[in-house]
Design a protein around this motif. Structure first.
Motif, PDB file in Angstrom:
ATOM      1  N   GLY A  10      18.947  40.492  44.445  1.00 33.51           N
ATOM      2  CA  GLY A  10      17.495  40.582  43.808  1.00 33.51           C
ATOM      3  C   GLY A  10      17.479  41.234  42.379  1.00 33.51           C
ATOM      4  N   LYS A  11      16.503  41.066  41.682  1.00 32.32           N
ATOM      5  CA  LYS A  11      16.303  41.694  40.301  1.00 32.32           C
ATOM      6  C   LYS A  11      15.638  42.978  40.510  1.00 32.32           C
ATOM      7  CE  LYS A  11      15.924  37.164  37.967  1.00 32.32           C
ATOM      8  NZ  LYS A  11      15.216  36.388  36.904  1.00 32.32           N
ATOM      9  N   VAL A  12      15.913  43.939  39.708  1.00 31.44           N
ATOM     10  CA  VAL A  12      15.420  45.105  39.759  1.00 31.44           C
ATOM     11  C   VAL A  12      14.835  45.655  38.477  1.00 31.44           C
ATOM     12  CG1 VAL A  12      15.753  47.770  39.972  1.00 31.44           C
ATOM     13  CG2 VAL A  12      17.170  46.311  41.548  1.00 31.44           C
ATOM     14  N   ILE A  13      13.310  45.578  38.457  1.00 30.55           N
ATOM     15  CA  ILE A  13      12.895  45.605  37.061  1.00 30.55           C
ATOM     16  C   ILE A  13      12.013  47.170  37.225  1.00 30.55           C
ATOM     17  CG2 ILE A  13      11.150  44.651  35.556  1.00 30.55           C
ATOM     18  CD1 ILE A  13      13.505  42.788  35.982  1.00 30.55           C
ATOM     19  N   ALA A  14      12.157  47.807  36.088  1.00 26.49           N
ATOM     20  CA  ALA A  14      11.499  49.093  36.126  1.00 26.49           C
ATOM     21  C   ALA A  14      10.549  49.078  35.137  1.00 26.49           C
ATOM     22  CB  ALA A  14      12.416  50.333  35.731  1.00 26.49           C
ATOM     23  N   PHE A  15       9.138  49.990  35.370  1.00 23.94           N
ATOM     24  CA  PHE A  15       8.321  50.087  34.333  1.00 23.94           C
ATOM     25  C   PHE A  15       8.000  51.420  34.110  1.00 23.94           C
ATOM     26  CE2 PHE A  15       7.710  45.903  36.451  1.00 23.94           C
ATOM     27  CZ  PHE A  15       6.987  45.202  35.614  1.00 23.94           C
ATOM     28  N   SER A  16       8.171  51.849  32.980  1.00 22.91           N
ATOM     29  CA  SER A  16       7.714  53.418  32.718  1.00 22.91           C
ATOM     30  C   SER A  16       7.186  53.456  31.246  1.00 22.91           C
ATOM     31  CB  SER A  16       9.038  54.083  32.648  1.00 22.91           C
ATOM     32  OG  SER A  16       8.982  55.403  32.750  1.00 22.91           O
ATOM     33  N   SER A 143      16.060  59.034  35.439  1.00 23.87           N
ATOM     34  CA  SER A 143      17.515  58.620  34.551  1.00 23.87           C
ATOM     35  C   SER A 143      18.034  57.677  35.612  1.00 23.87           C
ATOM     36  CB  SER A 143      18.240  59.774  34.348  1.00 23.87           C
ATOM     37  OG  SER A 143      18.574  60.642  35.319  1.00 23.87           O
ATOM     38  N   PHE A 144      18.086  57.983  37.036  1.00 22.05           N
ATOM     39  CA  PHE A 144      18.864  57.340  38.105  1.00 22.05           C
ATOM     40  C   PHE A 144      18.283  55.793  38.254  1.00 22.05           C
ATOM     41  CE2 PHE A 144      16.055  57.363  41.869  1.00 22.05           C
ATOM     42  CZ  PHE A 144      16.551  56.243  42.586  1.00 22.05           C
ATOM     43  N   ALA A 145      16.821  55.811  38.173  1.00 19.39           N
ATOM     44  CA  ALA A 145      16.152  54.592  38.236  1.00 19.39           C
ATOM     45  C   ALA A 145      16.436  53.535  37.179  1.00 19.39           C
ATOM     46  CB  ALA A 145      14.409  54.835  38.420  1.00 19.39           C
ATOM     47  N   PHE A 146      16.512  54.093  36.042  1.00 25.89           N
ATOM     48  CA  PHE A 146      17.005  53.196  35.158  1.00 25.89           C
ATOM     49  C   PHE A 146      18.345  52.826  35.039  1.00 25.89           C
ATOM     50  CE2 PHE A 146      14.131  54.673  30.977  1.00 25.89           C
ATOM     51  CZ  PHE A 146      12.725  54.524  31.913  1.00 25.89           C
ATOM     52  N   ASP A 147      18.985  53.433  35.721  1.00 24.82           N
ATOM     53  CA  ASP A 147      20.486  53.076  36.143  1.00 24.82           C
ATOM     54  C   ASP A 147      20.696  51.909  36.541  1.00 24.82           C
ATOM     55  OD1 ASP A 147      21.902  56.446  36.023  1.00 24.82           O
ATOM     56  OD2 ASP A 147      21.530  55.016  34.299  1.00 24.82           O
ATOM     57  N   ILE A 148      19.796  51.691  37.587  1.00 27.49           N
ATOM     58  CA  ILE A 148      19.843  50.436  38.502  1.00 27.49           C
ATOM     59  C   ILE A 148      18.955  49.521  38.010  1.00 27.49           C
ATOM     60  CG2 ILE A 148      20.578  51.948  40.616  1.00 27.49           C
ATOM     61  CD1 ILE A 148      17.515  51.793  41.618  1.00 27.49           C
ATOM     62  N   ALA A 149      18.228  49.715  37.042  1.00 27.52           N
ATOM     63  CA  ALA A 149      17.367  48.485  36.836  1.00 27.52           C
ATOM     64  C   ALA A 149      17.987  47.345  35.720  1.00 27.52           C
ATOM     65  CB  ALA A 149      16.365  49.250  36.083  1.00 27.52           C
ATOM     66  N   ASP A 150      17.788  46.187  36.024  1.00 28.63           N
ATOM     67  CA  ASP A 150      18.173  45.044  35.171  1.00 28.63           C
ATOM     68  C   ASP A 150      17.451  45.001  33.953  1.00 28.63           C
ATOM     69  OD1 ASP A 150      20.191  44.216  37.250  1.00 28.63           O
ATOM     70  OD2 ASP A 150      18.487  43.520  38.163  1.00 28.63           O
ATOM     71  N   LYS A 151      16.043  45.266  33.977  1.00 24.14           N
ATOM     72  CA  LYS A 151      15.270  45.471  32.799  1.00 24.14           C
ATOM     73  C   LYS A 151      14.147  46.818  32.954  1.00 24.14           C
ATOM     74  CE  LYS A 151      14.616  42.631  29.961  1.00 24.14           C
ATOM     75  NZ  LYS A 151      15.258  42.644  28.820  1.00 24.14           N
ATOM     76  N   VAL A 152      13.838  47.286  31.837  1.00 25.55           N
ATOM     77  CA  VAL A 152      12.909  48.326  31.867  1.00 25.55           C
ATOM     78  C   VAL A 152      11.878  47.937  30.655  1.00 25.55           C
ATOM     79  CG1 VAL A 152      12.500  50.714  31.191  1.00 25.55           C
ATOM     80  CG2 VAL A 152      14.472  50.000  32.242  1.00 25.55           C
ATOM     81  N   VAL A 256      16.215  37.636  33.365  1.00 21.85           N
ATOM     82  CA  VAL A 256      17.133  38.701  33.692  1.00 21.85           C
ATOM     83  C   VAL A 256      17.989  38.236  34.648  1.00 21.85           C
ATOM     84  CG1 VAL A 256      17.157  40.851  34.942  1.00 21.85           C
ATOM     85  CG2 VAL A 256      15.412  40.361  33.039  1.00 21.85           C
ATOM     86  N   THR A 257      19.271  38.321  34.464  1.00 24.96           N
ATOM     87  CA  THR A 257      20.277  38.158  35.381  1.00 24.96           C
ATOM     88  C   THR A 257      20.644  39.386  36.290  1.00 24.96           C
ATOM     89  OG1 THR A 257      21.577  36.576  34.305  1.00 24.96           O
ATOM     90  CG2 THR A 257      22.755  37.450  35.719  1.00 24.96           C
ATOM     91  N   PRO A 258      20.585  39.197  37.690  1.00 23.18           N
ATOM     92  CA  PRO A 258      20.703  40.461  38.412  1.00 23.18           C
ATOM     93  C   PRO A 258      22.133  40.987  38.266  1.00 23.18           C
ATOM     94  CG  PRO A 258      19.609  38.916  39.499  1.00 23.18           C
ATOM     95  CD  PRO A 258      20.226  38.173  38.574  1.00 23.18           C
ATOM     96  N   SER A 259      22.168  42.404  38.088  1.00 22.73           N
ATOM     97  CA  SER A 259      23.541  42.918  37.793  1.00 22.73           C
ATOM     98  C   SER A 259      24.409  42.906  39.114  1.00 22.73           C
ATOM     99  CB  SER A 259      23.451  44.402  37.153  1.00 22.73           C
ATOM    100  OG  SER A 259      22.673  44.547  36.168  1.00 22.73           O
ATOM    101  N   ILE A 260      25.571  43.130  39.016  1.00 25.23           N
ATOM    102  CA  ILE A 260      26.459  43.342  40.068  1.00 25.23           C
ATOM    103  C   ILE A 260      26.768  44.653  39.888  1.00 25.23           C
ATOM    104  CG2 ILE A 260      28.614  42.914  41.220  1.00 25.23           C
ATOM    105  CD1 ILE A 260      28.685  40.057  40.002  1.00 25.23           C
TER     106      ILE A 260
END
Length: 742
Positions: A10-16, A143-152, A256-260
């Motif tokens: 899955g894609k992880v998209i962060a909103f901040s 910061s941890f949430a940003f680390d795992i996000a594919d897009k912010v 967005v391409t989901p990160s491995i």
């Protein structure tokens, strides 16, 4: 956890964003519904909100959402590591194919969710869902949430506050080596009345190396939909706001391409702090699992532990009230400092008497002593901060919230095990600090600067400004002022550099000490002041008195805020002006931060040589720019060339202090101001600290102090005052020293 490595689809998209109120949650909800409707894969919203607000479930009509805390309680951390479909079935879903998983129902449950606990849950759920993280601007795990996000998506408004905060936060992200290419800027409600023109906003972000992905207009229908508990993308899918604005962002998500990713690789043991363990134990019981595993759930232990904590707090409050009654009967005044030790002894006796009357109180001796100490600290002192205040190695205490108290110790920040009972107790401690100083803090005056009786500097801020609860910062100072030998031992400065500064003070050079917050500017200024001859009259001016000069002929002045009616304020500028009527030989300004800088420079230019001051800046060049800006605050009519002429003629040197990754502070520049030419202030670096490496075992910064090879233009002033400084001091490494002249 190895089987989770690299297994995310899955894609992880962060909103901040920089601040609240930019429409982040509304935007996320609409995008989540649109995205879920375009594909077969459902979307999971995870609100990272320290206040445990559940706005998403309200709009998605989810009555009782299952939280992350609920999942851990029902499945246990070990089961989570292997649970696929079982975990997926726990998620509360809406009719739109969008689910919500709040961290908890209370702030206490949210604060227990460390990255170490949350990561396995998100790792498993990402195999089924695209995850949208709604990150509150004050969320501590951003910061941890940003680390795992594919897009912010960075949601901001076209206001000065949002843009200024964005600059600060972007710089922090860059310092943390966050890949800024993952970050997309969204300027929401850009055309609201009073907003900055969108062309200027666009130029602003371009200067930061970012383009604004989309400018979303103010749309009355969006606000109306919110008030009707509707989602605009559902109730009005053909509106311009949806069809033109949101479709652009949907396209950005499509690309967005989901990160491995290895979900657990970025979660260190330090992230799972001792305080997190204690909160976890209180919340769900158990302890840390072996081999670095997440703590196992134990429901019976949780109930028992919560009952103990509740009993402890209830007993403390009950005994507290009885102690106050006893003190009133005995007419003991707690605030009387003349007999504080006697008062503390008597209060301790009263507490012990009350405890002895408690039926079936099964306290051990250690528990009784701890209980009495904690209650004594609450009644007579600063509550849980008293133990930290008694530790001389603690240089700063930071209360982020009632249950999160950080300290700085040996240059490092640490989350402690101490905590207040609630926000009310924090406010009471703040009031106890400021009341003896004639200060007030309440909703009408929600922030205050003060000073404790030991000289510690205090800053406090409460609601409505402090959204996540009252905050308190105490900066402490060594009872014994640092001297040159201390700085050599700390590696702050070399002997050659300090000897040079010593002679500069003696020949009355005007010196500005520059540095960021917490770099030790005031302490270093205090050390330099010891070189001022004892027969000179020194006047120090400070916002909060911190300097402790050793000379006898010293007068300390401190500014005063306005009273409750807004009258009676005495600013640093007022004090600097008054200094000139007090026949000073030297003026020392603890910190120039406003228009008083102009008066300070005028004093330096009119016979008060040898003055000292500090400013906030990251390097000497920035220091000069800041001085210019502060002078313009004092007189906007002065042309910039005149201000630069005044700065270059008044200031002789800038000493730059910096703080390094290992917590050490060092003098990184000693820079001479040469003067102005063609509208530019020219400088001459005399000494620099050059970092060479970091010790892999200790993490200590390695480097050396070195001359640049430039001799100060005022070198002959030393000879005229009978001071002999060898020219070889200024020779750069590996260069021959200048020949000696007989």
């Amino acid at each position: 956890m190895s089987e989770l490595s690299g297994r995310t689809e899955g894609k992880v998209i962060a909103f901040s964003g920089p601040k609240e109120g930019a429409g982040r949650t509304t935007l996320l909800l609409n995008l989540a519904v649109l995205w879920a409707g375009m594909q077969k894969r459902p979307v999971l919203i995870v609100p990272l909100d320290p206040l445990a607000r559940q706005e998403h479930t309200f709009y998605l009509d989810i009555k009782t959402p299952v939280t992350a805390a609920d999942i851990v309680k029902s499945l246990g951390a070990t089961t989570i590591a292997v649970a696929g479909g079982l975990l997926r079935g726990k998620i509360s879903m809406s009719q739109y194919g969008v689910g919500v998983m709040p961290l908890g129902n209370t702030r206490g449950q949210v604060s227990a969710m460390s990255p170490r606990i949350l990561m396995p849950i998100l790792a498993r759920l990402s195999q089924t869902f695209d995850i949208f993280l709604d990150i509150d601007s004050s969320f501590p795990m951003q910061s941890f949430a940003f680390d795992i996000a594919d897009k912010v998506f960075w949601i901001t408004q076209a206001t000065r506050n949002h843009l200024n905060t964005t600059v600060k936060m972007f710089n922090e992200y860059k310092e943390m080596s966050f890949p800024m290419e993952r970050l997309d800027v969204v300027c929401n409600m850009y055309d609201m009345p009073g907003s900055i023109a969108h062309e200027e906003v666009d130029r602003f972000f371009k200067s930061l190396g970012k383009d604004v992905s989309v400018f979303l207009p103010w749309d009355d229908s969006v606000m109306a939909a919110s008030n009707r508990r509707e989602i605009e993308a559902v109730s009005n899918p053909h509106s311009d706001w949806v069809s033109e604005g949101l479709r652009i962002l949907i396209h950005r998500i499509e690309t967005v391409t989901p990160s491995i990713r290895d979900w657990m690789s970025s979660v260190s043991d330090e992230d799972f702090t001792e305080a997190s363990r204690e909160i976890w134990t209180a919340l769900v019981g158990g302890g840390a699992g072996g081999g670095g595993a997440v703590p196992k759930f134990n429901h019976e232990a949780t109930a028992e532990e919560e009952a103990r904590m509740s009993f402890w707090d209830e007993l403390k409050q009950r005994v507290h009230k009885e102690v106050i009654k006893a003190l009133e009967l005995e007419r003991i005044v707690i605030s009387d400092e003349s007999n504080s030790e006697q008062t503390r002894k008597r209060v301790g006796e009263i507490i012990e008497e009350i405890l002895q009357k408690q039926p079936n109180l099964q306290f051990s001796r250690e528990q009784r002593v701890r209980f009495a100490t904690e209650l004594l600290d609450e009644i007579l002192g600063l509550g849980p901060l008293e133990g930290l205040m008694r530790d001389p190695s603690v240089t700063e205490i930071m209360v982020n919230s009632f249950d999160k108290i950080f300290i700085e110790q040996k240059g490092k920040l640490t989350l402690t095990k101490y905590r207040f009972r609630n926000n009310d107790q924090v406010v009471q401690v703040i009031k106890r600090i400021v009341a003896p100083l004639g200060r007030r803090i309440d909703e009408s005056v929600p922030l205050v600067d003060a000073r404790l009786k030991d000289g510690s500097r205090v800053n406090a801020i409460i609601a409505p400004l402090a959204v996540s609860g009252p905050s308190l910062t105490i900066r402490r100072f060594s009872q014994k002022p640092f001297g040159p030998e201390d700085y050599y031992r700390f590696g702050t400065i070399s002997r050659e550099c300090m000897d040079f500064l010593k002679e500069c003070v003696k020949i009355r050079k005007n010196i500005i000490i520059s540095g960021g917050t917490g770099t030790g500017k005031t302490t270093f200024l205090n050390a330099l002041s010891t070189y001022i001859p004892s027969d000179e009259r020194i006047i120090t001016v400070e916002d909060t008195a911190e300097l402790r000069l050793q000379q006898v002929h010293w007068i300390s002045l401190e500014s005063r805020p306005a009273n409750i009616e807004g009258k009676g304020e005495i600013t640093i500028q007022d004090l600097v002006k008054n200094c000139l009527r007090m026949r000073p030989d030297r003026i020392v300004v603890g910190e120039c931060r406003g228009k008083e800088a102009l008066d300070m420079l005028q004093a330096m230019n009119t016979g008060h040589d040898g003055s000292l001051a500090t400013i906030h800046a990251n390097n000497p060049k920035d220091g000069l720019t800041r001085l210019e800006a502060m002078c313009m605050m004092g007189s906007a009519d002065l042309p910039i060339w005149a201000i630069r002429e005044m700065v270059s003629s008044a200031v002789n040197m800038i000493v730059q202090l910096s703080r390094f990754s290992d917590g050490s502070r060092k003098v990184t520049y000693i820079t001479e101001i040469l003067g102005q030419k063609d509208g530019i202030i020219h400088t001459n670096d005399l000494f620099r600290y050059r970092q060479t490496s970091i010790d892999e075992e200790t993490g200590k910064v390695q480097g050396h102090f070195a001359a640049t090879g430039n001799k100060p233009s005022f070198y002959d002033d030393f000879k005229s005052k009978g001071i002999n400084i060898d020219e070889s001091v200024f020779a750069a490494p590996n260069t021959p020293a200048p020949p000696k002249v007989n």
